[in-house]
Design an enzyme around this catalytic site. Structure first.
Site, PDB file in Angstrom:
ATOM      1  N   GLN A 209       0.784  -1.237   0.000  1.00 14.34           N
ATOM      2  CA  GLN A 209       0.000   0.000   0.000  1.00 14.34           C
ATOM      3  C   GLN A 209       0.816   1.289   0.000  1.00 14.34           C
ATOM      4  O   GLN A 209       0.432   2.269  -0.622  1.00 14.34           O
ATOM      5  CB  GLN A 209      -0.922  -0.022   1.228  1.00 14.34           C
ATOM      6  CG  GLN A 209      -1.865   1.157   1.341  1.00 14.34           C
ATOM      7  CD  GLN A 209      -2.800   0.991   2.511  1.00 14.34           C
ATOM      8  OE1 GLN A 209      -3.762   0.237   2.429  1.00 14.34           O
ATOM      9  NE2 GLN A 209      -2.530   1.664   3.611  1.00 14.34           N
ATOM     10  N   GLU A 254      -3.271   9.299  -1.177  1.00 17.49           N
ATOM     11  CA  GLU A 254      -2.555  10.082  -0.164  1.00 17.49           C
ATOM     12  C   GLU A 254      -1.543  11.024  -0.802  1.00 17.49           C
ATOM     13  O   GLU A 254      -0.598  11.478  -0.152  1.00 17.49           O
ATOM     14  CB  GLU A 254      -1.878   9.151   0.847  1.00 17.49           C
ATOM     15  CG  GLU A 254      -2.908   8.344   1.635  1.00 17.49           C
ATOM     16  CD  GLU A 254      -2.349   7.723   2.896  1.00 17.49           C
ATOM     17  OE1 GLU A 254      -1.146   7.863   3.165  1.00 17.49           O
ATOM     18  OE2 GLU A 254      -3.139   7.082   3.616  1.00 17.49           O
ATOM     19  N   ASP A 287       4.299   0.223   4.211  1.00 16.06           N
ATOM     20  CA  ASP A 287       3.068  -0.275   4.832  1.00 16.06           C
ATOM     21  C   ASP A 287       2.506  -1.342   3.900  1.00 16.06           C
ATOM     22  O   ASP A 287       1.971  -1.024   2.831  1.00 16.06           O
ATOM     23  CB  ASP A 287       2.060   0.868   5.030  1.00 16.06           C
ATOM     24  CG  ASP A 287       0.761   0.386   5.686  1.00 16.06           C
ATOM     25  OD1 ASP A 287       0.681  -0.819   6.032  1.00 16.06           O
ATOM     26  OD2 ASP A 287      -0.166   1.207   5.852  1.00 16.06           O
ATOM     27  N   GLU A 316       5.124  -1.767   8.284  1.00 15.99           N
ATOM     28  CA  GLU A 316       3.801  -1.728   8.922  1.00 15.99           C
ATOM     29  C   GLU A 316       2.925  -2.861   8.388  1.00 15.99           C
ATOM     30  O   GLU A 316       2.954  -3.162   7.189  1.00 15.99           O
ATOM     31  CB  GLU A 316       3.168  -0.368   8.611  1.00 15.99           C
ATOM     32  CG  GLU A 316       1.792  -0.137   9.205  1.00 15.99           C
ATOM     33  CD  GLU A 316       1.304   1.280   8.915  1.00 15.99           C
ATOM     34  OE1 GLU A 316       2.132   2.216   8.827  1.00 15.99           O
ATOM     35  OE2 GLU A 316       0.086   1.467   8.751  1.00 15.99           O
ATOM     36  N   ASP A 342      -0.878  -1.525  12.616  1.00 10.82           N
ATOM     37  CA  ASP A 342      -1.972  -0.586  12.320  1.00 10.82           C
ATOM     38  C   ASP A 342      -3.283  -1.365  12.456  1.00 10.82           C
ATOM     39  O   ASP A 342      -3.940  -1.311  13.498  1.00 10.82           O
ATOM     40  CB  ASP A 342      -1.769  -0.018  10.910  1.00 10.82           C
ATOM     41  CG  ASP A 342      -2.966   0.764  10.394  1.00 10.82           C
ATOM     42  OD1 ASP A 342      -3.880   1.053  11.172  1.00 10.82           O
ATOM     43  OD2 ASP A 342      -3.003   1.095   9.186  1.00 10.82           O
ATOM     44  N   LYS A 367      -4.666   5.875  15.310  1.00 11.42           N
ATOM     45  CA  LYS A 367      -5.662   6.565  14.489  1.00 11.42           C
ATOM     46  C   LYS A 367      -6.913   6.740  15.345  1.00 11.42           C
ATOM     47  O   LYS A 367      -7.592   5.752  15.668  1.00 11.42           O
ATOM     48  CB  LYS A 367      -6.028   5.705  13.282  1.00 11.42           C
ATOM     49  CG  LYS A 367      -4.922   5.508  12.240  1.00 11.42           C
ATOM     50  CD  LYS A 367      -5.352   4.431  11.255  1.00 11.42           C
ATOM     51  CE  LYS A 367      -4.522   4.401   9.990  1.00 11.42           C
ATOM     52  NZ  LYS A 367      -4.832   3.198   9.169  1.00 11.42           N
ATOM     53  N   ARG A 396      -5.916   9.312   7.844  1.00 14.08           N
ATOM     54  CA  ARG A 396      -6.512   8.229   7.050  1.00 14.08           C
ATOM     55  C   ARG A 396      -6.344   8.566   5.572  1.00 14.08           C
ATOM     56  O   ARG A 396      -6.080   9.698   5.198  1.00 14.08           O
ATOM     57  CB  ARG A 396      -8.000   8.059   7.375  1.00 14.08           C
ATOM     58  CG  ARG A 396      -8.348   7.720   8.811  1.00 14.08           C
ATOM     59  CD  ARG A 396      -7.694   6.483   9.380  1.00 14.08           C
ATOM     60  NE  ARG A 396      -7.889   5.250   8.672  1.00 14.08           N
ATOM     61  CZ  ARG A 396      -8.470   4.154   9.150  1.00 14.08           C
ATOM     62  NH1 ARG A 396      -8.946   4.163  10.377  1.00 14.08           N
ATOM     63  NH2 ARG A 396      -8.553   3.046   8.432  1.00 14.08           N
ATOM     64  N   SER A 397      -6.561   7.546   4.742  1.00 14.91           N
ATOM     65  CA  SER A 397      -6.393   7.782   3.301  1.00 14.91           C
ATOM     66  C   SER A 397      -7.478   8.708   2.760  1.00 14.91           C
ATOM     67  O   SER A 397      -7.259   9.436   1.796  1.00 14.91           O
ATOM     68  CB  SER A 397      -6.385   6.461   2.549  1.00 14.91           C
ATOM     69  OG  SER A 397      -7.548   5.717   2.844  1.00 14.91           O
ATOM     70  N   LYS A 418       2.306  10.196  10.371  1.00 11.23           N
ATOM     71  CA  LYS A 418       2.149   9.623   9.027  1.00 11.23           C
ATOM     72  C   LYS A 418       0.846  10.168   8.460  1.00 11.23           C
ATOM     73  O   LYS A 418      -0.234   9.765   8.886  1.00 11.23           O
ATOM     74  CB  LYS A 418       2.112   8.101   9.153  1.00 11.23           C
ATOM     75  CG  LYS A 418       1.912   7.341   7.850  1.00 11.23           C
ATOM     76  CD  LYS A 418       1.961   5.839   8.129  1.00 11.23           C
ATOM     77  CE  LYS A 418       1.691   5.042   6.880  1.00 11.23           C
ATOM     78  NZ  LYS A 418       0.515   4.158   6.989  1.00 11.23           N
TER      79      LYS A 418
HETATM   80  P1  PGA Z   1      -6.414   3.738   5.455  1.00 14.05           P
HETATM   81  O1  PGA Z   1      -4.857   3.633   5.190  1.00 14.05           O
HETATM   82  O2  PGA Z   1      -6.693   5.063   6.008  1.00 14.05           O
HETATM   83  O3  PGA Z   1      -6.999   3.507   4.079  1.00 14.05           O
HETATM   84  O4  PGA Z   1      -6.741   2.627   6.419  1.00 14.05           O
HETATM   85  C1  PGA Z   1      -3.891   4.179   6.034  1.00 14.05           C
HETATM   86  C2  PGA Z   1      -2.959   3.124   6.549  1.00 14.05           C
HETATM   87  O5  PGA Z   1      -3.170   1.924   6.318  1.00 14.05           O
HETATM   88  O6  PGA Z   1      -2.005   3.435   7.244  1.00 14.05           O
HETATM   89 ZN    ZN Z   2      -1.536   1.051   7.550  1.00 14.18          ZN
END
Ligand code: PGA
Ligand code: ZN
Length: 450
Positions: A209, A254, A287, A316, A342, A367, A396-397, A418
């Protein structure tokens, strides 16, 4: 539409009071700022705490909680919230949304159906109007998080808006308000900055990712951002050479670059080359977001091999969020590096404790919407730190122009942040806030080794 109908008299009276009090809204005036300027010396933290605590002792009462449907950086509906307190202060917040959400995080509520392709936030706003607001109005603002119940897109927006309102009531910026009870000196976090994206954030690319630059030799936050900017620019030039101008200017969720073709190692090669071209001393974070991967165990063998070939310092979610035994083994195999949970920890104190007890992971991504409230996130972060795990506050994304996450990272002295790449304003809102806190408010930079 979840509208203002059904609100109580207290709420209406509160709104009038708020309207009357807007001009006199308390802001951190020069006097407050002078009293509690951040200091380089730990001893002064005690002074800051003493000055913050009395403000908490006289918690103002919540007089209104309102929500509205707004849009996140993917253009999907999310929840905006304003919390009104007696005395004419208010706090506003917007809920972020994940794409690679884990099974153990508090779920968000979406409408389903045809409108906004099912992403509508009206159902969430009904919860806010019908259940959440009535439970909060008339209660001390400090009680909000303990009373919150419901989907994460409601609870995180209300929790954050309430914290902002309490900070405004105390005449403090959010970071300073949050730092009060922690006993830790506020610091600016070391950023992990997205350069290439794949997985759920850039469909059509590889399965991994996130490929991030870690400016671990920078001595200030501004220098860290400047160095990462160089890396991204060089990485974009390399992409342009291979795949043309369009590939180099399009951005993933992102703000990172995305490659088509499904090669998971190529971004590592290009990122390593880009770093070398800049001459900066920098490392790489990945990640894997393995909960979304079909055969994570096979991919882990590749990840371990990459760590020998590329300057990777942080990995991650190398395995899925229910594979505790696999995680213990992966943490051993990746020894000497930061192994971040995460989806595994989902910002849950209980899961972090299990990780520390068993040796699954050595760092925690925090988060707030995974756990649902700011105090839940603060508790998890404090526990992780007390157990010797490193902590990273994360956006978040699907995010928004809300920059609160920057203040959380500073106030909680998380050490790392991050929030995505150095493009797109929902990402830059956070970096710009941190740049200001360094330049104007003189908060010291934690650096990678903090
Ligand atoms: P997400 O991705 O906000 O889509 O969960 C962010 C991450 O995985 O760190
Ligand atoms: Zn993550």
């Amino acid at each position: 539409m979840a509208g203002p109908a059904g609100r109580g008299a207290a709420d209406r009276a509160g709104r009038r009071q708020v309207a009357a009090g807007v001009l006199g809204q308390r802001r951190p005036g020069p006097a407050a700022r002078d009293r509690i300027q951040p200091s380089e010396r730990d001893a002064d933290v005690a002074v800051v705490r003493q000055q913050v605590e009395p403000a908490r002792g006289t918690a103002p009462v919540v007089i209104g909680v309102r929500g509205w449907e707004c849009l996140d950086s993917r253009g999907n509906p999310t929840v905006g919230c304003v919390v009104y307190l007696e005395g004419g202060v208010e706090g506003v917040a917007l809920a972020p949304a994940g794409a690679s959400t884990g099974r153990f995080e508090r779920p968000a509520l979406h409408d389903g159906g045809a409108r906004y392709a099912g992403f509508g936030a009206r159902a969430a706003l009904h919860v806010l109007d019908d259940r959440v607001a009535p439970a909060l109005v008339g209660r001390p603002a400090t009680d909000v998080d303990g009373l919150l119940d419901g989907p994460s897109n409601v609870t995180v927006a209300v929790s954050l808006a309430a914290a902002r309102a309490r900070a405004a009531h105390a005449g403090l910026p959010l970071w300073q308000y949050l730092a009060g009870p922690t006993g830790h000196r506020p610091t600016l976090p070391c950023p992990m900055v997205n350069i290439f994206s794949g997985g759920r954030h850039a469909e059509g690319g590889g399965v991994v990712q996130d490929y991030l630059a870690v400016p671990l030799a920078a001595t200030s936050f501004a220098e860290a951002i400047e160095q990462v900017w160089d890396v991204r620019r060089n990485a974009a030039a390399l992409v342009e050479q291979r795949a043309g101008r369009l590939a180099a200017v399009l951005v993933a969720d992102e703000g990172g670059l995305a490659l088509s073709g499904g090669d998971d190692e190529l971004p590592l090669q290009l990122l390593t080359d880009a770093i070398e071209r800049t001459g900066h001393s920098m490392r790489i974070a990945i990640d894997v977001a393995a909960t979304q991967v079909e055969k994570p165990a096979a991919l882990l063998d590749e990840v371990v091999a990459w760590c020998d070939r590329y300057p990777v310092v942080s990995i991650e979610d190398p395995l899925s969020d229910d594979d505790w035994d696999g995680w213990v083994d992966a943490t051993r195999r990746l020894a000497g590096r930061q192994v971040v949970g995460d989806d595994l920890f989902a910002t849950s104190a209980e899961r972090v404790r299990r990780g520390a007890d068993t040796g699954a992971g050595n760092a925690v991504l925090v988060k707030p919407n995974q756990v649902g409230t700011l105090s839940g996130a603060a508790e998890t972060l404090a526990l992780a730190r007390s157990l010797g795990m490193r902590t990273i506050v994360s956006a978040r994304s699907g995010d928004t122009e809300d920059d609160a996450i920057a203040d959380l990272a500073v106030g909680w002295a998380a050490g790392q942040i991050k929030v995505g790449s150095v493009t797109r304003s929902e990402r830059l809102a956070k970096y710009n806030r941190l740049l200001r806190l360094e330049e104007i408010d003189r908060i010291p930079y934690a650096g990678w080794d903090a």
